[in-house]
Write a protein that holds these residues in place. Structure first.
Motif, PDB file in Angstrom:
ATOM      1  N   ASP A  54      29.927  30.833  49.224  1.00 50.99           N
ATOM      2  CA  ASP A  54      29.928  30.674  50.679  1.00 50.99           C
ATOM      3  C   ASP A  54      30.994  29.647  51.048  1.00 50.99           C
ATOM      4  OD1 ASP A  54      29.280  29.501  53.309  1.00 50.99           O
ATOM      5  OD2 ASP A  54      27.530  30.812  53.222  1.00 50.99           O
ATOM      6  N   VAL A  55      32.003  30.089  51.789  1.00 57.22           N
ATOM      7  CA  VAL A  55      33.134  29.211  52.101  1.00 57.22           C
ATOM      8  C   VAL A  55      32.766  28.073  53.039  1.00 57.22           C
ATOM      9  CG1 VAL A  55      34.832  31.019  51.668  1.00 57.22           C
ATOM     10  CG2 VAL A  55      33.974  30.680  53.984  1.00 57.22           C
ATOM     11  N   ASP A  56      31.753  28.277  53.879  1.00 58.09           N
ATOM     12  CA  ASP A  56      31.343  27.212  54.793  1.00 58.09           C
ATOM     13  C   ASP A  56      30.609  26.099  54.056  1.00 58.09           C
ATOM     14  OD1 ASP A  56      32.432  28.426  57.071  1.00 58.09           O
ATOM     15  OD2 ASP A  56      30.635  29.654  57.345  1.00 58.09           O
ATOM     16  N   GLU A  57      29.832  26.468  53.051  1.00 54.55           N
ATOM     17  CA  GLU A  57      29.083  25.473  52.280  1.00 54.55           C
ATOM     18  C   GLU A  57      29.900  24.890  51.135  1.00 54.55           C
ATOM     19  OE1 GLU A  57      25.387  27.210  51.037  1.00 54.55           O
ATOM     20  OE2 GLU A  57      24.837  27.762  53.085  1.00 54.55           O
TER      21      GLU A  57
ATOM     22  N   THR B 222      36.405  24.565  47.078  1.00 57.23           N
ATOM     23  CA  THR B 222      36.846  25.666  46.217  1.00 57.23           C
ATOM     24  C   THR B 222      37.605  26.718  47.015  1.00 57.23           C
ATOM     25  OG1 THR B 222      35.002  25.277  44.713  1.00 57.23           O
ATOM     26  CG2 THR B 222      36.064  27.433  44.594  1.00 57.23           C
ATOM     27  N   ALA B 223      37.110  27.032  48.207  1.00 56.81           N
ATOM     28  CA  ALA B 223      37.782  28.019  49.053  1.00 56.81           C
ATOM     29  C   ALA B 223      39.200  27.551  49.404  1.00 56.81           C
ATOM     30  CB  ALA B 223      36.970  28.274  50.314  1.00 56.81           C
ATOM     31  N   ALA B 224      39.362  26.286  49.739  1.00 49.80           N
ATOM     32  CA  ALA B 224      40.682  25.749  50.071  1.00 49.80           C
ATOM     33  C   ALA B 224      41.601  25.768  48.858  1.00 49.80           C
ATOM     34  CB  ALA B 224      40.557  24.333  50.622  1.00 49.80           C
ATOM     35  N   ALA B 225      41.074  25.384  47.699  1.00 50.85           N
ATOM     36  CA  ALA B 225      41.877  25.377  46.479  1.00 50.85           C
ATOM     37  C   ALA B 225      42.337  26.784  46.109  1.00 50.85           C
ATOM     38  CB  ALA B 225      41.080  24.764  45.326  1.00 50.85           C
ATOM     39  N   ALA B 226      41.533  27.782  46.450  1.00 47.29           N
ATOM     40  CA  ALA B 226      41.882  29.171  46.151  1.00 47.29           C
ATOM     41  C   ALA B 226      42.772  29.780  47.226  1.00 47.29           C
ATOM     42  CB  ALA B 226      40.604  30.000  45.999  1.00 47.29           C
ATOM     43  N   GLY B 227      42.999  29.061  48.305  1.00 45.02           N
ATOM     44  CA  GLY B 227      43.855  29.556  49.377  1.00 45.02           C
ATOM     45  C   GLY B 227      43.231  30.680  50.185  1.00 45.02           C
TER      46      GLY B 227
ATOM     47  N   PRO C 148      35.837  39.165  53.634  1.00 39.70           N
ATOM     48  CA  PRO C 148      35.650  38.674  52.277  1.00 39.70           C
ATOM     49  C   PRO C 148      36.968  38.692  51.505  1.00 39.70           C
ATOM     50  CG  PRO C 148      34.939  40.953  52.387  1.00 39.70           C
ATOM     51  CD  PRO C 148      35.354  40.549  53.785  1.00 39.70           C
ATOM     52  N   THR C 149      37.182  37.677  50.705  1.00 39.24           N
ATOM     53  CA  THR C 149      38.270  37.681  49.744  1.00 39.24           C
ATOM     54  C   THR C 149      37.633  37.851  48.380  1.00 39.24           C
ATOM     55  OG1 THR C 149      39.805  36.343  51.038  1.00 39.24           O
ATOM     56  CG2 THR C 149      40.076  36.279  48.647  1.00 39.24           C
ATOM     57  N   LEU C 150      38.137  38.790  47.617  1.00 46.37           N
ATOM     58  CA  LEU C 150      37.661  39.028  46.254  1.00 46.37           C
ATOM     59  C   LEU C 150      38.754  38.577  45.307  1.00 46.37           C
ATOM     60  CD1 LEU C 150      36.237  42.618  46.763  1.00 46.37           C
ATOM     61  CD2 LEU C 150      35.002  40.456  46.863  1.00 46.37           C
ATOM     62  N   ALA C 151      38.423  37.609  44.463  1.00 47.23           N
ATOM     63  CA  ALA C 151      39.386  37.086  43.497  1.00 47.23           C
ATOM     64  C   ALA C 151      38.829  37.295  42.101  1.00 47.23           C
ATOM     65  CB  ALA C 151      39.646  35.606  43.754  1.00 47.23           C
ATOM     66  N   LEU C 152      39.618  37.916  41.247  1.00 43.08           N
ATOM     67  CA  LEU C 152      39.211  38.147  39.866  1.00 43.08           C
ATOM     68  C   LEU C 152      39.839  37.079  38.989  1.00 43.08           C
ATOM     69  CD1 LEU C 152      37.661  39.978  37.911  1.00 43.08           C
ATOM     70  CD2 LEU C 152      39.814  41.220  37.560  1.00 43.08           C
ATOM     71  N   TYR C 153      38.974  36.289  38.362  1.00 40.82           N
ATOM     72  CA  TYR C 153      39.406  35.218  37.464  1.00 40.82           C
ATOM     73  C   TYR C 153      39.244  35.675  36.026  1.00 40.82           C
ATOM     74  CZ  TYR C 153      39.304  31.867  41.330  1.00 40.82           C
ATOM     75  OH  TYR C 153      39.546  31.190  42.497  1.00 40.82           O
ATOM     76  N   ARG C 154      40.253  35.405  35.226  1.00 41.39           N
ATOM     77  CA  ARG C 154      40.184  35.684  33.794  1.00 41.39           C
ATOM     78  C   ARG C 154      40.880  34.542  33.074  1.00 41.39           C
ATOM     79  NH1 ARG C 154      42.483  41.297  31.881  1.00 41.39           N
ATOM     80  NH2 ARG C 154      44.407  40.171  32.162  1.00 41.39           N
ATOM     81  N   GLY C 155      40.200  33.930  32.131  1.00 39.39           N
ATOM     82  CA  GLY C 155      40.786  32.799  31.423  1.00 39.39           C
ATOM     83  C   GLY C 155      41.081  31.623  32.321  1.00 39.39           C
ATOM     84  N   GLY C 156      40.297  31.467  33.390  1.00 36.90           N
ATOM     85  CA  GLY C 156      40.445  30.330  34.285  1.00 36.90           C
ATOM     86  C   GLY C 156      41.486  30.489  35.377  1.00 36.90           C
ATOM     87  N   ALA C 157      42.120  31.659  35.455  1.00 32.59           N
ATOM     88  CA  ALA C 157      43.162  31.873  36.460  1.00 32.59           C
ATOM     89  C   ALA C 157      42.892  33.159  37.235  1.00 32.59           C
ATOM     90  CB  ALA C 157      44.527  31.959  35.793  1.00 32.59           C
ATOM     91  N   VAL C 158      43.391  33.207  38.463  1.00 41.90           N
ATOM     92  CA  VAL C 158      43.269  34.414  39.274  1.00 41.90           C
ATOM     93  C   VAL C 158      44.284  35.436  38.764  1.00 41.90           C
ATOM     94  CG1 VAL C 158      43.516  35.398  41.582  1.00 41.90           C
ATOM     95  CG2 VAL C 158      42.484  33.150  41.303  1.00 41.90           C
ATOM     96  N   VAL C 159      43.790  36.631  38.430  1.00 44.22           N
ATOM     97  CA  VAL C 159      44.669  37.696  37.956  1.00 44.22           C
ATOM     98  C   VAL C 159      44.833  38.801  39.002  1.00 44.22           C
ATOM     99  CG1 VAL C 159      44.290  37.238  35.508  1.00 44.22           C
ATOM    100  CG2 VAL C 159      42.792  38.852  36.710  1.00 44.22           C
TER     101      VAL C 159
ATOM    102  N   GLN D 218      43.676  39.704  43.452  1.00 45.31           N
ATOM    103  CA  GLN D 218      42.970  39.265  44.656  1.00 45.31           C
ATOM    104  C   GLN D 218      43.208  40.262  45.780  1.00 45.31           C
ATOM    105  OE1 GLN D 218      43.168  35.060  45.513  1.00 45.31           O
ATOM    106  NE2 GLN D 218      43.435  35.461  47.684  1.00 45.31           N
ATOM    107  N   VAL D 219      42.141  40.545  46.529  1.00 45.02           N
ATOM    108  CA  VAL D 219      42.235  41.383  47.729  1.00 45.02           C
ATOM    109  C   VAL D 219      41.388  40.749  48.820  1.00 45.02           C
ATOM    110  CG1 VAL D 219      42.670  43.565  46.529  1.00 45.02           C
ATOM    111  CG2 VAL D 219      40.333  42.915  47.074  1.00 45.02           C
ATOM    112  N   THR D 220      41.746  41.046  50.048  1.00 48.21           N
ATOM    113  CA  THR D 220      40.969  40.565  51.188  1.00 48.21           C
ATOM    114  C   THR D 220      40.505  41.769  51.989  1.00 48.21           C
ATOM    115  OG1 THR D 220      42.253  38.530  51.282  1.00 48.21           O
ATOM    116  CG2 THR D 220      41.001  39.095  53.248  1.00 48.21           C
ATOM    117  N   GLY D 221      39.235  41.727  52.388  1.00 48.06           N
ATOM    118  CA  GLY D 221      38.664  42.797  53.185  1.00 48.06           C
ATOM    119  C   GLY D 221      37.712  43.652  52.380  1.00 48.06           C
TER     120      GLY D 221
END
Length: 109
Positions: free
Chosen positions: A57-60, A64-69, A74-85, A87-90
């Motif tokens: 939840d970005v409001d709570e 983390t939301a700011a660090a992820a830009g 909804p923004t869906l970010a797929l992390y693998r090995g600690g990094a975003v590989v 990302q899509v929005t909507g």
């Protein structure tokens, strides 16, 4: 139901995960987020053992939301090995999400 993560637990749950982790950056006031939630729950069951799916939840959890830009939900970010590989929005239909995810997931023998 998708497990929720927080700023405090994000590193341990997402960045240090041995599996890829799909993070839904969401908000309670976001209608497309509510629409995609059951789709993500279905994918979590279907892809168990290949990917973890969590919600933040970005409001709570603004740090983390700011660090992820994250700028839209909804923004869906797929992390693998600690990094975003990836990302899509909507919101997307289930088949489109599955097609988007599959190239990044481990193959099950």
């Amino acid at each position: 139901m998708i497990e929720e993560v927080t700023d405090a637990g994000f590193a341990a749950r997402v960045l240090e995960s041995p599996l890829p982790v799909l993070v839904e950056f969401t908000a309670t006031w976001c209608p497309p987020c509510r629409m995609i939630a059951p789709v993500l729950a279905e994918l979590a069951q279907e892809l168990a053992g290949r990917v973890e799916i969590v919600a933040l939840d970005v409001d709570e959890n603004p740090r983390t939301a700011a660090a992820a830009g994250v700028l839209g939900m909804p923004t869906l970010a797929l992390y693998r090995g600690g990094a975003v590989v990836a990302q899509v929005t909507g919101a997307r239909p289930k088949a489109a999400l599955r097609s988007w995810l599959d190239p990044f997931l481990p193959v099950v023998a």
